[in-house]
Design an enzyme around this catalytic site. Structure first.
Site, PDB file in Angstrom:
ATOM      1  N   GLU A 274       0.841  -1.202   0.000  1.00  0.00           N
ATOM      2  CA  GLU A 274       0.000   0.000   0.000  1.00  0.00           C
ATOM      3  C   GLU A 274       0.873   1.249   0.000  1.00  0.00           C
ATOM      4  OE1 GLU A 274      -2.630  -0.967   3.313  1.00  0.00           O
ATOM      5  OE2 GLU A 274      -3.291  -2.772   2.294  1.00  0.00           O
TER       6      GLU A 274
ATOM      7  N   ARG B  51       2.076  -8.266   0.755  1.00  0.00           N
ATOM      8  CA  ARG B  51       1.272  -7.599   1.785  1.00  0.00           C
ATOM      9  C   ARG B  51       1.796  -7.837   3.197  1.00  0.00           C
ATOM     10  NH1 ARG B  51      -4.286  -6.505   3.247  1.00  0.00           N
ATOM     11  NH2 ARG B  51      -5.007  -7.708   5.033  1.00  0.00           N
TER      12      ARG B  51
ATOM     13  N   ASN C 265      -1.877  -7.188  10.140  1.00  0.00           N
ATOM     14  CA  ASN C 265      -3.115  -6.612  10.660  1.00  0.00           C
ATOM     15  C   ASN C 265      -4.178  -7.668  10.965  1.00  0.00           C
ATOM     16  OD1 ASN C 265      -4.227  -4.220  11.619  1.00  0.00           O
ATOM     17  ND2 ASN C 265      -5.510  -3.953   9.806  1.00  0.00           N
TER      18      ASN C 265
ATOM     19  N   HIS D 257      -3.954   2.771   5.557  1.00  0.00           N
ATOM     20  CA  HIS D 257      -3.951   1.666   4.601  1.00  0.00           C
ATOM     21  C   HIS D 257      -4.396   2.204   3.247  1.00  0.00           C
ATOM     22  CE1 HIS D 257      -3.889  -1.841   7.476  1.00  0.00           C
ATOM     23  NE2 HIS D 257      -4.245  -0.892   8.304  1.00  0.00           N
ATOM     24  N   SER D 258      -4.288   1.366   2.233  1.00  0.00           N
ATOM     25  CA  SER D 258      -4.975   1.694   0.965  1.00  0.00           C
ATOM     26  C   SER D 258      -5.420   0.358   0.348  1.00  0.00           C
ATOM     27  CB  SER D 258      -4.025   2.440   0.006  1.00  0.00           C
ATOM     28  OG  SER D 258      -3.105   1.562  -0.615  1.00  0.00           O
TER      29      SER D 258
ATOM     30  N   GLU E 183      -8.475   3.996   4.868  1.00  0.00           N
ATOM     31  CA  GLU E 183      -8.090   3.392   3.587  1.00  0.00           C
ATOM     32  C   GLU E 183      -8.044   4.547   2.592  1.00  0.00           C
ATOM     33  OE1 GLU E 183      -7.450   0.259   2.577  1.00  0.00           O
ATOM     34  OE2 GLU E 183      -8.179  -1.044   4.174  1.00  0.00           O
TER      35      GLU E 183
END
Lengths: 209, 416
Positions: free
Chosen positions: B182, B237, B254, B306-307, B380
């Site tokens: 991200e 990730r 996460n 986050h994205s 996000e």
């Protein structure tokens, strides 16, 4: 009635947009969801869950205007392999892509060597201008895959075109073999998916997985 | 007079040396009164062994003559000029001193140049990011870089501490890049760090915020994953920890926090991108943050970036019931989303994690909330899927700017 900001409606909307991209998308048109205005869900006994959606769409190549659309997405009960049934009705006209389509078609047909490209966009989000139509055609392919493979527990987006190769044909279609990376939001997996797209300015796109 | 000249010049021949530095070299400015004096200087000029370096050559009586003289020749040349009655002044006493000072000035300027030309609108490597953290810490007295731990592959976990004084003031936590792919989050964190540092003292809100509270910013919460996205797999990730008994690598950091750990919305399969890990806090990247925050004991807000998807969420993720502070968090979330939208019209959906995106156990803001940090939010960032993780670099600064407005709104509420 469902809150548009909650995920069940958002997932159904993604299926509708995928289906629309497959139906109406092309190298000169990239449809995107501007806003999900309204969503309702109906549970039909022995059949499945049906979502009624009101969507506002835009073309990424023409963001100054939007077009409204209604969609019905029916996820069938039980069987995981059946694609959701989708009905869409677009209100009003989408911008014509006849010029752009013809230009793209002629450009690719006149290439001496078959087009090959990878990593669209690249790591930094760049897409060379001449590859944007290839990218949008990948959206058509990804739209088809999304529609065919979605359930109420998935949400697909095209993460990247890993590789694309043109295959010259003796008939009038353009053929592109894509290796797509699809991001599935719920599991967070990035899944490779091989698809072949046939495209022609008048006949549109046909996708095979 | 000419005989005298020849004699002195001969003496100067012996005096000429080849020096590597300019220690003791002097630069004289000679003012000629007539053609005769100009001719004498031209004679001087022709004597190559003297290694005189004319910066302005003798040409006409009206024009000054500047000449650099090697150390060993200085006294001889001066004696010659004086004996001829030719006027001169000393422009530079010791050229090496001047050069040393110039070198120092250039080095300082280059430092300032290189650092102030950090391109916040581009994606950077971990090394470049760490260099910029050093620069910010060196440029601002209230910014320090601290290390709160090490990643699995032994990379330092660097946090920027923004503190204008006091002793363990109530604090705000902000992290980015816990999911390494991200990229807009690490990039935005850097812009935000620079924004806060440079606006302290001029922006009323930031100034009053840092006068009352401390801010701790972890721009790269998962450095191993981040490096891996640069070197091997842009879509990585998780962390890069080895899982005993599996060929697959990495844990979803996460899903690894001690909040409903192992519950729905996390996978128990090591090869999964949402694998929760063998146990809560098994990942050193997570444990380091947990320990730091617990030891500090005075955090009031926990914010994480986050994205993608453009969402502004608060607890819970591990269960679909509302938190006790639902009303306040929903209202604050909406206010923050409104601030975000005010800049470019970017819309963020607001809600609990469980309702907005999915049920997900072991998440960081659930842990922070259940540990008494009321203002726990997860952002996000852009976009909604057109580019997804591969957000074009030209959107970094707009994304950072709008996100900052949302963060600021929350921080102001916490402050007040």
């Amino acid at each position: 009635e469902l809150p548009p900001s909650h995920f069940p409606a958002a997932r159904a909307a993604a299926v509708a947009v995928g289906y629309l991209r497959y139906l109406r998308g092309g190298p000169g048109r990239g449809l995107q969801l501007r806003e999900l205005r309204r969503a309702r869900r109906q549970d039909i006994d022995d059949v499945g869950h049906k979502y009624y959606l009101e969507l506002e769409l835009e073309d990424v190549l023409d963001k100054d205007r939007t077009v409204n659309c209604t969609a019905e997405v029916l996820y069938p009960l039980g069987s995981k392999s059946a694609a959701p049934d989708v009905q869409v009705a677009v209100q009003g006209e989408l911008r014509s892509t006849e010029e752009a389509d013809k230009e793209f078609y002629n450009r690719i047909r006149s290439l001496e060597k078959e087009l090959v490209a990878e990593n669209i966009p690249d790591s930094h989000g760049n897409i060379p201008a001449e590859l944007e139509p290839i990218h949008l055609l990948a959206w058509v392919a990804a739209g088809y895959v999304t529609w065919q493979n979605s359930t109420e527990n998935t949400k697909f987006h095209l993460a990247q075109v890993k590789h694309v190769k043109q295959v010259k044909r003796s008939d009038e279609d353009l053929q592109f073999d894509y290796m797509l990376l699809l991001h599935e939001m719920v599991s967070q997996e990035v899944l490779p998916w091989q698809v072949t797209v046939l495209w022609h300015p008048q006949r549109g796109a046909r996708v095979s997985q | 007079a000419n005989m005298k000249l020849i004699l002195i010049f001969s003496a100067l021949i012996g005096a000429s040396l080849c020096l590597e530095t300019f220690i003791g070299h002097q630069v004289l400015r000679i003012k000629t009164k007539n053609e005769e004096e100009v001719k004498q200087l031209q004679l001087l000029e022709s004597l190559e062994h003297l290694q005189l370096d004319f910066w302005i050559n003798p040409s006409a009586p009206a024009l000054p003559v500047d000449v650099r003289i090697p150390a060993a020749s200085v006294q001889s040349v001066k004696a010659f000029l004086e004996s001829q009655g030719i006027e001169y002044s000393i422009l530079i006493e010791d050229l090496q001193d001047v050069l040393d000072k110039e070198k120092q000035d250039m080095a300082e300027s280059a430092q300032r140049q290189r650092s102030s030309s950090f391109d916040f609108g581009a994606y950077h490597t971990l090394d470049d990011i760490n260099e910029e953290l050093d620069h910010l810490a060196s440029e601002y007295s209230f910014v320090t870089k601290i290390q709160i731990g090490e990643s699995y592959e032994k990379r330092p976990l660097y946090v920027l501490k923004f503190s204008t004084g006091g002793s363990k003031r109530p604090a705000i936590w902000l992290d980015a890049g816990i999911h390494s792919r991200e990229w807009v989050t690490q990039a935005s964190a850097l812009w935000i760090a620079n924004k806060i540092a440079s606006d302290y003292g001029t922006d009323a809100s930031i100034t009053s915020l840092l006068d009352k509270m401390d801010l701790f910013l972890l721009p790269v919460a998962n450095p191993d994953g981040f490096v891996y996205t640069h070197t091997s797999n842009r879509m990585w990730r998780k962390t890069r920890s080895k899982i005993p008994g599996s060929i697959c690598v990495g844990v979803d950091p996460n899903r690894n926090w001690d909040a409903g750990f192992g519950g729905p919305g996390a996978s128990n399969k090591p090869c999964s991108d949402s694998y929760h890990g063998p146990s809560a806090n098994s990942e050193v990247e997570v444990k380091s943050v947990v320990d730091f925050i617990k030891n500090h004991g005075n955090f009031k807000a926990f914010l994480t970036l986050h994205s993608y998807s453009q969402l502004l969420m608060y607890p819970y993720g591990y269960k679909c019931t509302r938190p006790d502070d639902y009303a306040e968090l929903e209202s604050l979330g909406r206010a923050a989303a409104s601030s975000i939208r005010s800049l470019y019209g970017t819309t963020f959906q607001v809600g609990t994690i469980c309702k907005t995106i999915y049920q997900a156990s072991g998440g960081s803001i659930d842990w922070s909330y259940d540990n008494g940090i009321k203002y726990s939010f997860a952002f996000e960032l852009r976009d909604t899927g057109r580019y997804g993780f591969l957000l074009p670099a030209n959107q970094i600064i707009p994304a950072a700017k709008e996100t900052w407005l949302g963060l600021k709104r929350i921080m102001e509420h916490v402050r007040d």
